[in-house]
Design an enzyme around this catalytic site. Sequence first.
Site, PDB file in Angstrom:
ATOM      1  N   GLU A   1     -30.796   6.751 -21.160  1.00  0.00           N
ATOM      2  CA  GLU A   1     -32.230   7.003 -21.343  1.00  0.00           C
ATOM      3  C   GLU A   1     -32.502   7.148 -22.835  1.00  0.00           C
ATOM      4  O   GLU A   1     -32.002   8.087 -23.462  1.00  0.00           O
ATOM      5  CB  GLU A   1     -32.658   8.278 -20.610  1.00  0.00           C
ATOM      6  CG  GLU A   1     -33.017   8.081 -19.161  1.00  0.00           C
ATOM      7  CD  GLU A   1     -34.048   6.978 -18.910  1.00  0.00           C
ATOM      8  OE1 GLU A   1     -33.799   6.155 -18.012  1.00  0.00           O
ATOM      9  OE2 GLU A   1     -35.087   6.927 -19.603  1.00  0.00           O
ATOM     10  N   SER A   2     -33.298   6.231 -23.357  1.00  0.00           N
ATOM     11  CA  SER A   2     -33.566   6.263 -24.799  1.00  0.00           C
ATOM     12  C   SER A   2     -34.229   7.567 -25.222  1.00  0.00           C
ATOM     13  O   SER A   2     -33.944   8.108 -26.291  1.00  0.00           O
ATOM     14  CB  SER A   2     -34.433   5.067 -25.189  1.00  0.00           C
ATOM     15  OG  SER A   2     -35.594   5.021 -24.386  1.00  0.00           O
TER      16      SER A   2
ATOM     17  N   CYS B   1     -29.258  -1.865 -23.999  1.00  0.00           N
ATOM     18  CA  CYS B   1     -30.311  -1.323 -23.140  1.00  0.00           C
ATOM     19  C   CYS B   1     -31.050  -0.166 -23.826  1.00  0.00           C
ATOM     20  O   CYS B   1     -31.841  -0.408 -24.724  1.00  0.00           O
ATOM     21  CB  CYS B   1     -29.706  -0.951 -21.789  1.00  0.00           C
ATOM     22  SG  CYS B   1     -30.928  -0.925 -20.488  1.00  0.00           S
TER      23      CYS B   1
ATOM     24  N   ARG C   1     -40.383  -1.385 -22.713  1.00  0.00           N
ATOM     25  CA  ARG C   1     -39.511  -0.472 -21.980  1.00  0.00           C
ATOM     26  C   ARG C   1     -39.692  -0.648 -20.477  1.00  0.00           C
ATOM     27  O   ARG C   1     -40.817  -0.885 -20.024  1.00  0.00           O
ATOM     28  CB  ARG C   1     -39.902   0.951 -22.397  1.00  0.00           C
ATOM     29  CG  ARG C   1     -38.854   1.926 -22.152  1.00  0.00           C
ATOM     30  CD  ARG C   1     -39.192   3.303 -22.702  1.00  0.00           C
ATOM     31  NE  ARG C   1     -38.254   4.214 -22.089  1.00  0.00           N
ATOM     32  CZ  ARG C   1     -38.529   5.430 -21.733  1.00  0.00           C
ATOM     33  NH1 ARG C   1     -39.716   5.938 -21.943  1.00  0.00           N
ATOM     34  NH2 ARG C   1     -37.609   6.155 -21.157  1.00  0.00           N
TER      35      ARG C   1
ATOM     36  N   HIS D   1     -26.191  -4.907 -19.760  1.00  0.00           N
ATOM     37  CA  HIS D   1     -25.022  -4.035 -19.944  1.00  0.00           C
ATOM     38  C   HIS D   1     -23.731  -4.853 -19.877  1.00  0.00           C
ATOM     39  O   HIS D   1     -23.134  -4.963 -18.808  1.00  0.00           O
ATOM     40  CB  HIS D   1     -24.963  -3.002 -18.803  1.00  0.00           C
ATOM     41  CG  HIS D   1     -25.964  -1.910 -18.914  1.00  0.00           C
ATOM     42  ND1 HIS D   1     -25.680  -0.677 -19.450  1.00  0.00           N
ATOM     43  CD2 HIS D   1     -27.253  -1.860 -18.526  1.00  0.00           C
ATOM     44  CE1 HIS D   1     -26.748   0.091 -19.394  1.00  0.00           C
ATOM     45  NE2 HIS D   1     -27.715  -0.597 -18.845  1.00  0.00           N
TER      46      HIS D   1
ATOM     47  N   GLU E   1     -20.897  -4.056 -20.771  1.00  0.00           N
ATOM     48  CA  GLU E   1     -19.747  -3.180 -20.475  1.00  0.00           C
ATOM     49  C   GLU E   1     -19.551  -2.989 -18.968  1.00  0.00           C
ATOM     50  O   GLU E   1     -18.543  -2.447 -18.545  1.00  0.00           O
ATOM     51  CB  GLU E   1     -19.909  -1.825 -21.194  1.00  0.00           C
ATOM     52  CG  GLU E   1     -20.879  -0.833 -20.573  1.00  0.00           C
ATOM     53  CD  GLU E   1     -22.363  -1.176 -20.797  1.00  0.00           C
ATOM     54  OE1 GLU E   1     -22.684  -2.243 -21.344  1.00  0.00           O
ATOM     55  OE2 GLU E   1     -23.208  -0.353 -20.381  1.00  0.00           O
TER      56      GLU E   1
HETATM   57  N1  GLN Z   1     -34.925   2.649 -18.878  1.00  0.00           N
HETATM   58  C1  GLN Z   1     -34.074   3.188 -19.906  1.00  0.00           C
HETATM   59  C2  GLN Z   1     -34.879   3.658 -21.112  1.00  0.00           C
HETATM   60  O1  GLN Z   1     -36.032   3.472 -21.173  1.00  0.00           O
HETATM   61  C3  GLN Z   1     -33.036   2.189 -20.324  1.00  0.00           C
HETATM   62  C4  GLN Z   1     -32.141   1.870 -19.146  1.00  0.00           C
HETATM   63  C5  GLN Z   1     -30.715   1.587 -19.503  1.00  0.00           C
HETATM   64  O2  GLN Z   1     -30.238   1.882 -20.604  1.00  0.00           O
HETATM   65  N2  GLN Z   1     -29.990   1.077 -18.532  1.00  0.00           N
HETATM   66  O3  GLN Z   1     -34.336   4.213 -22.007  1.00  0.00           O
END
Ligand code: GLN
Length: 192
Positions: free
Chosen positions: A48-49, A79, A106, A169, A171
């Site tokens: 989560e950013s 992400c 986002r 992702h 990874e």
């Molecule tokens: N939805 C997340 C965000 O806004 C990002 C999702 C993720 O890193 N898989 O930060």
Amino acid sequence: MRIAVLALQGAFIEHEQILARLGIPSFEIRQKRDLENSFDGLIIPGGESTVQGKLMRELDLYDPIKTAVENGLPVFGTCAGLLLLAKKIKNDDRVHFATMDITAVRNAYGRQLGSFYTEAEFGDMGKIPMTFIRAPYIESVSGSAEALASVDGHIVAARQGNQLVTAFHPELNDDLHIHEYFANMVCSAASK
Ligand code: GLN
């Protein structure tokens, strides 16, 4: 070569596992004193950013990491990591490191398509597996930022100098190409 992985929240262990498979030493950045280690590149994981952005500021990691990236430290954001590096997030007033000339959206795929898997061309490397989880996409790149991959007409990977971002992702798939690509960026930055 040694790569630091920001380990405040999210999918950081999976990056460490891929680096280990490539034989690249890594360590976690959890607090300010971890930055005293020497390292040649940094991975900012998905998660989560907003949470990572808040923790970074609370832990006094924000300024030193931003300065290091501005001074050319190779960085790879996946992400949420993409959102942390974007200069603009179209549907969020908060920006974080804001070092990369990209405008991100986002949670761009909405609820219906929260998570999905596809394969798409990445640079000149051919098709790469891509797992998206509540992912952003890049609406536009500017300055010296370049798109590296697109899915359904939306940019999902970009590079600007020593900064690399993917909306997916890498990874989480059994494919080492993207981490190898980043390792090559780190190598060429280190040899300059
Ligand atoms: N939805 C997340 C965000 O806004 C990002 C999702 C993720 O890193 N898989 O930060």
